[in-house]
Scaffold this motif. Structure first.
Motif, PDB file in Angstrom:
ATOM      1  N   ARG B 167       0.826  -1.191   0.000  1.00  0.00           N
ATOM      2  CA  ARG B 167       0.000   0.000   0.000  1.00  0.00           C
ATOM      3  C   ARG B 167       0.876   1.263   0.000  1.00  0.00           C
ATOM      4  O   ARG B 167       0.654   2.192  -0.762  1.00  0.00           O
ATOM      5  CB  ARG B 167      -0.907   0.013   1.237  1.00  0.00           C
ATOM      6  N   ASN B 168       1.901   1.269   0.850  1.00  0.00           N
ATOM      7  CA  ASN B 168       2.787   2.426   0.891  1.00  0.00           C
ATOM      8  C   ASN B 168       3.477   2.653  -0.441  1.00  0.00           C
ATOM      9  O   ASN B 168       3.735   3.782  -0.837  1.00  0.00           O
ATOM     10  CB  ASN B 168       3.854   2.246   1.972  1.00  0.00           C
ATOM     11  N   PHE B 169       3.784   1.561  -1.124  1.00  0.00           N
ATOM     12  CA  PHE B 169       4.494   1.720  -2.389  1.00  0.00           C
ATOM     13  C   PHE B 169       3.549   2.197  -3.487  1.00  0.00           C
ATOM     14  O   PHE B 169       3.931   3.020  -4.313  1.00  0.00           O
ATOM     15  CB  PHE B 169       5.150   0.394  -2.789  1.00  0.00           C
ATOM     16  N   VAL B 170       2.310   1.686  -3.482  1.00  0.00           N
ATOM     17  CA  VAL B 170       1.334   2.112  -4.493  1.00  0.00           C
ATOM     18  C   VAL B 170       1.121   3.618  -4.392  1.00  0.00           C
ATOM     19  O   VAL B 170       0.922   4.298  -5.402  1.00  0.00           O
ATOM     20  CB  VAL B 170      -0.001   1.350  -4.316  1.00  0.00           C
ATOM     21  N   ALA B 171       1.206   4.164  -3.172  1.00  0.00           N
ATOM     22  CA  ALA B 171       1.009   5.592  -2.981  1.00  0.00           C
ATOM     23  C   ALA B 171       1.999   6.420  -3.791  1.00  0.00           C
ATOM     24  O   ALA B 171       1.733   7.580  -4.118  1.00  0.00           O
ATOM     25  CB  ALA B 171       1.134   5.938  -1.499  1.00  0.00           C
ATOM     26  N   THR B 172       3.147   5.835  -4.158  1.00  0.00           N
ATOM     27  CA  THR B 172       4.131   6.598  -4.931  1.00  0.00           C
ATOM     28  C   THR B 172       3.898   6.498  -6.432  1.00  0.00           C
ATOM     29  O   THR B 172       4.579   7.162  -7.207  1.00  0.00           O
ATOM     30  CB  THR B 172       5.561   6.105  -4.642  1.00  0.00           C
ATOM     31  N   ILE B 173       2.938   5.658  -6.855  1.00  0.00           N
ATOM     32  CA  ILE B 173       2.631   5.548  -8.291  1.00  0.00           C
ATOM     33  C   ILE B 173       1.535   6.562  -8.613  1.00  0.00           C
ATOM     34  O   ILE B 173       0.479   6.540  -7.985  1.00  0.00           O
ATOM     35  CB  ILE B 173       2.145   4.134  -8.643  1.00  0.00           C
ATOM     36  N   PRO B 174       1.771   7.474  -9.577  1.00  0.00           N
ATOM     37  CA  PRO B 174       0.774   8.509  -9.832  1.00  0.00           C
ATOM     38  C   PRO B 174      -0.555   7.928 -10.328  1.00  0.00           C
ATOM     39  O   PRO B 174      -0.575   7.000 -11.124  1.00  0.00           O
ATOM     40  CB  PRO B 174       1.435   9.381 -10.905  1.00  0.00           C
ATOM     41  N   ARG B 175      -1.621   8.491  -9.822  1.00  0.00           N
ATOM     42  CA  ARG B 175      -2.963   8.092 -10.195  1.00  0.00           C
ATOM     43  C   ARG B 175      -3.244   8.305 -11.677  1.00  0.00           C
ATOM     44  O   ARG B 175      -4.056   7.599 -12.278  1.00  0.00           O
ATOM     45  CB  ARG B 175      -3.955   8.955  -9.411  1.00  0.00           C
ATOM     46  N   GLU B 176      -2.583   9.328 -12.268  1.00  0.00           N
ATOM     47  CA  GLU B 176      -2.819   9.644 -13.682  1.00  0.00           C
ATOM     48  C   GLU B 176      -2.569   8.418 -14.557  1.00  0.00           C
ATOM     49  O   GLU B 176      -3.179   8.245 -15.607  1.00  0.00           O
ATOM     50  CB  GLU B 176      -1.902  10.787 -14.145  1.00  0.00           C
ATOM     51  N   LEU B 177      -1.650   7.582 -14.094  1.00  0.00           N
ATOM     52  CA  LEU B 177      -1.317   6.387 -14.867  1.00  0.00           C
ATOM     53  C   LEU B 177      -2.527   5.467 -14.970  1.00  0.00           C
ATOM     54  O   LEU B 177      -2.863   4.972 -16.052  1.00  0.00           O
ATOM     55  CB  LEU B 177      -0.176   5.673 -14.152  1.00  0.00           C
ATOM     56  N   ASP B 178      -3.219   5.250 -13.856  1.00  0.00           N
ATOM     57  CA  ASP B 178      -4.452   4.453 -13.867  1.00  0.00           C
ATOM     58  C   ASP B 178      -5.438   5.060 -14.841  1.00  0.00           C
ATOM     59  O   ASP B 178      -6.034   4.384 -15.676  1.00  0.00           O
ATOM     60  CB  ASP B 178      -5.136   4.454 -12.495  1.00  0.00           C
ATOM     61  N   GLU B 179      -5.600   6.401 -14.700  1.00  0.00           N
ATOM     62  CA  GLU B 179      -6.616   7.077 -15.501  1.00  0.00           C
ATOM     63  C   GLU B 179      -6.319   6.960 -16.982  1.00  0.00           C
ATOM     64  O   GLU B 179      -7.204   6.659 -17.795  1.00  0.00           O
ATOM     65  CB  GLU B 179      -6.711   8.554 -15.081  1.00  0.00           C
ATOM     66  N   ALA B 180      -5.056   7.157 -17.329  1.00  0.00           N
ATOM     67  CA  ALA B 180      -4.666   7.034 -18.742  1.00  0.00           C
ATOM     68  C   ALA B 180      -4.964   5.634 -19.256  1.00  0.00           C
ATOM     69  O   ALA B 180      -5.501   5.456 -20.359  1.00  0.00           O
ATOM     70  CB  ALA B 180      -3.184   7.344 -18.903  1.00  0.00           C
ATOM     71  N   ALA B 181      -4.663   4.637 -18.436  1.00  0.00           N
ATOM     72  CA  ALA B 181      -4.891   3.251 -18.846  1.00  0.00           C
ATOM     73  C   ALA B 181      -6.387   2.986 -19.013  1.00  0.00           C
ATOM     74  O   ALA B 181      -6.812   2.300 -19.951  1.00  0.00           O
ATOM     75  CB  ALA B 181      -4.305   2.296 -17.816  1.00  0.00           C
ATOM     76  N   ILE B 182      -7.181   3.557 -18.113  1.00  0.00           N
ATOM     77  CA  ILE B 182      -8.629   3.338 -18.186  1.00  0.00           C
ATOM     78  C   ILE B 182      -9.192   3.971 -19.461  1.00  0.00           C
ATOM     79  O   ILE B 182     -10.028   3.387 -20.148  1.00  0.00           O
ATOM     80  CB  ILE B 182      -9.321   3.905 -16.928  1.00  0.00           C
ATOM     81  N   ILE B 183      -8.698   5.169 -19.796  1.00  0.00           N
ATOM     82  CA  ILE B 183      -9.149   5.834 -21.031  1.00  0.00           C
ATOM     83  C   ILE B 183      -8.812   4.971 -22.237  1.00  0.00           C
ATOM     84  O   ILE B 183      -9.594   4.834 -23.174  1.00  0.00           O
ATOM     85  CB  ILE B 183      -8.494   7.234 -21.150  1.00  0.00           C
ATOM     86  N   ASP B 184      -7.649   4.316 -22.176  1.00  0.00           N
ATOM     87  CA  ASP B 184      -7.266   3.438 -23.284  1.00  0.00           C
ATOM     88  C   ASP B 184      -8.019   2.106 -23.255  1.00  0.00           C
ATOM     89  O   ASP B 184      -7.713   1.206 -24.029  1.00  0.00           O
ATOM     90  CB  ASP B 184      -5.755   3.160 -23.235  1.00  0.00           C
ATOM     91  N   GLY B 185      -8.935   1.973 -22.323  1.00  0.00           N
ATOM     92  CA  GLY B 185      -9.775   0.773 -22.299  1.00  0.00           C
ATOM     93  C   GLY B 185      -9.208  -0.374 -21.496  1.00  0.00           C
ATOM     94  O   GLY B 185      -9.582  -1.518 -21.680  1.00  0.00           O
ATOM     95  N   CYS B 186      -8.275  -0.067 -20.609  1.00  0.00           N
ATOM     96  CA  CYS B 186      -7.650  -1.118 -19.818  1.00  0.00           C
ATOM     97  C   CYS B 186      -8.233  -1.067 -18.404  1.00  0.00           C
ATOM     98  O   CYS B 186      -7.984  -0.116 -17.666  1.00  0.00           O
ATOM     99  CB  CYS B 186      -6.141  -0.871 -19.782  1.00  0.00           C
ATOM    100  N   THR B 187      -9.037  -2.039 -18.041  1.00  0.00           N
ATOM    101  CA  THR B 187      -9.670  -1.957 -16.727  1.00  0.00           C
ATOM    102  C   THR B 187      -9.500  -3.258 -15.943  1.00  0.00           C
ATOM    103  O   THR B 187      -9.070  -4.270 -16.479  1.00  0.00           O
ATOM    104  CB  THR B 187     -11.186  -1.688 -16.849  1.00  0.00           C
ATOM    105  N   GLY B 188      -9.879  -3.197 -14.691  1.00  0.00           N
ATOM    106  CA  GLY B 188      -9.946  -4.388 -13.847  1.00  0.00           C
ATOM    107  C   GLY B 188      -8.653  -5.165 -13.802  1.00  0.00           C
ATOM    108  O   GLY B 188      -7.590  -4.619 -13.524  1.00  0.00           O
ATOM    109  N   TRP B 189      -8.738  -6.463 -14.059  1.00  0.00           N
ATOM    110  CA  TRP B 189      -7.584  -7.345 -13.967  1.00  0.00           C
ATOM    111  C   TRP B 189      -6.455  -6.906 -14.878  1.00  0.00           C
ATOM    112  O   TRP B 189      -5.304  -6.899 -14.473  1.00  0.00           O
ATOM    113  CB  TRP B 189      -7.973  -8.773 -14.355  1.00  0.00           C
TER     114      TRP B 189
END
Lengths: 282, 285
Positions: B167-189
């Motif tokens: 959890r502490n390490f995930v906090a250092t990964i920017p959220r924008e990365l998730d969002e960009a991936a989701i926009i590209d259609g990459c979700t869930g697993w």
């Protein structure tokens, strides 16, 4: 996330709740008989079991304090400019990886009061300066010494881990603090106390909490070195609980578990509150 | 240009050579002496091992002693090695998969479920597990004395610490990365395994090392949850061995040596990685 949740409830939460009930019973795993607080009364009445409380505290405080202090100095030394840095780090860290039971037996032999190399060495040195002594009964003494010897071995084995956490913490301290203070003419000692120690605080708190919890709960090293003996001299709560379990007193062992649970929670929660407050203030 | 390159290579001022020699001597005596004692005693014959002296064996019997230990009790130690390896490999794999995902979800979403989960992680980290009732629960679901049950126990007990570090390490990964991936259609697993999990690599290494060491060396939990001779793990065989061969030091130490070979080999090959991995994730632990 759901598998984690499921495992937690099944193998951790449920047993903890159930333990509150079964600690009030005489229990054979198949059936049970309600006995009220008898188990707890019995637990507190026996003198040997009270030794367990004292020992648990001494062991946890001593091992974590030594790891915090020695680890800090080792880490400070190992982050300075050394030619043999890699070798020294490896040597200090390696015992962390090794079997606790194996380490326990090895030191059990080394510290043997009659045949052990440590006491043989002490006797030889003593004879040279004209003293006759048997050397201390590291693991057989009737007072606190066995517990202290085991705590020492625990520190020997675990200090590498503490050192590594410190080194990680020190690596994240900016070089510019040291450079600026060097320009201002600060000595190495002054830099250590005024820069390293305050800024390595988060790592220090991790070391304190982890080693304190470990010290309160573990008994494998004690089991390997003395079985809690001689008598009950070096027993801690966790090893007493195992003895009760082995003897088939499941209700009593569970009561002991509940006591350990209350004991650990009552010590660790205030401690981590205190440390967190300090961290915010710092 | 010239200035820059000179700046990048500052003259390294080492500590005094005597301090270093002193440090090497002290650490060698304190940390290596016990291991040499194991090696020397494991290499002696019964008679000279009995004297418990710290000395190099006059003649080495290391191989014979190791063979005796391996053959003891119809190759029980081979069975135990197999058990320990199975237990360690399955537990560590499951632990990394489960706690990585959980750490990710807990860090990213904030609602009532995840805050309860965070609280649970803390309690599990502090509270000592209730042993006998856990045995009772395992009995009810038919997993007591089984490898499956033991693996689940190791995962359950190791989870809290692993989730916390993930959890502490995930906090250092920017959220924008998730969002960009989701926009590209990459979700869930797919989002987790394609995008997040690869980024967790350094901290995954940390968890793998810590979990492998603690499960491989675990003595207490198999003692409670996996009794029975055919289920014995390496630590258990060493424990039983001590009872039987309490004066045949050469055999006892050959067994200790055998058990130490695993971490030693791992350490020789992965030394740098282990130390780097341990420091990567544990800063905020």
């Amino acid at each position: 996330m759901y598998p984690a949740f499921f495992l937690y409830v099944l193998l951790f939460f449920l047993p903890t709740v159930v333990s509150l009930f079964f600690s009030l019973t005489r229990w054979s795993l198949q059936d049970w008989q309600f006995v009220g607080l008898d188990n707890f009364v019995m637990y507190f009445q026996e003198a040997e079991l009270r030794i367990g409380f004292r020992n648990t505290i001494i062991y946890a405080v001593l091992t974590s304090a030594l790891k915090v202090i020695i680890g800090l100095y080792l880490a400070n030394f190992l982050t300075s400019k050394l030619r043999s840095k890699d070798w020294l780090r490896s040597v200090v860290f390696f015992p962390t990886l090794v079997s606790t039971i194996g380490v326990g037996y090895t030191f059990g032999v080394l510290l043997d009061p009659f045949e052990g190399p440590v006491n043989k060495g002490i006797r030889a040195v003593a004879a040279n300066i004209g003293l006759v002594t048997d050397g201390p009964g590291w693991l057989t003494d009737a007072n606190l010494l066995p517990l202290l010897s085991i705590a020492f071995v625990d520190v020997w084995k675990g200090v590498g881990f503490a050192t590594l956490i410190y080194i990680a913490g020190m690596a994240s301290i900016g070089r510019e603090y040291y450079e600026a203070s060097a320009v201002d003419g600060a000595s190495a000692r002054r830099q250590f106390w005024s820069i390293t120690v305050p800024l390595v605080r988060p790592a220090m708190f991790s070391v304190i909490i982890l080693s304190f919890i470990g010290g309160l709960r573990s008994f494998d090293l004690i089991w390997a070195m003395t079985n809690g003996g001689p008598g009950f001299i070096s027993d801690v709560i966790a090893s007493i609980n195992y003895k009760q379990y082995q003897a088939g007193f499941y209700g009593l062992a569970t009561a002991g578990n509940v006591i350990l649970f209350i004991f650990v929670t009552a010590l660790v929660i205030p401690l981590s509150r205190f440390l967190n407050k300090r961290e915010v203030a710092a | 240009m010239n200035l820059l390159s000179r700046k990048q290579k500052p003259k390294v001022k080492y500590r005094s050579i005597w301090v270093e020699i002193g440090a090497i001597l002290v650490t060698s005596i304190v940390f290596i002496f016990p291991f040499l004692f194991i090696l020397f005693t494991a290499g002696k014959d019964a008679k000279s091992a009995f004297k418990l002296e710290f000395s190099i064996p006059e003649k080495w019997y290391l191989w014979e002693n190791l063979l005796t230990v391996i053959q003891a009790d119809k190759y029980l130690i081979v069975r135990a090695t197999y058990n320990t390896l199975v237990l360690t490999i399955f537990s560590v794999t499951l632990l990394v998969l489960i706690s990585g995902m959980t750490g990710y979800v807990i860090q990213r979403k904030t609602n009532r479920v995840t805050s309860t989960a965070s609280f649970m992680v803390l309690t599990a980290l502090i509270i000592p597990p209730a042993i006998v009732p856990t045995i009772w629960v395992l009995q009810q679901i038919g997993l007591y004395k089984t490898m499956t049950g033991m693996v689940l126990i190791e995962v359950a007990y190791g989870m809290a610490f692993a989730i916390l570090i993930f959890r502490n390490f995930v906090a250092t990964i920017p959220r924008e990365l998730d969002e960009a991936a989701i926009i590209d259609g990459c979700t869930g697993w797919a989002l987790y395994f394609r995008i997040i999990f690869p980024l967790l690599k350094p901290v995954t290494l940390t968890i793998i090392i810590i979990a492998t060491v603690s499960i491989f060396n675990d003595f207490v939990n198999p003692l409670y949850f996996l009794p029975g001779e055919k289920n014995a793990t390496l630590q258990q065989t060493l424990y039983n061995f001590q009872g039987r061969y309490s004066t045949q030091w050469h055999l006892l130490f050959a067994d200790i040596l055998y058990i130490t070979i695993f971490p030693l080999v791992a350490f020789i090959f992965f030394n740098k990685k282990i130390i780097a991995g341990m420091t990567a994730g544990s800063v905020k632990g």
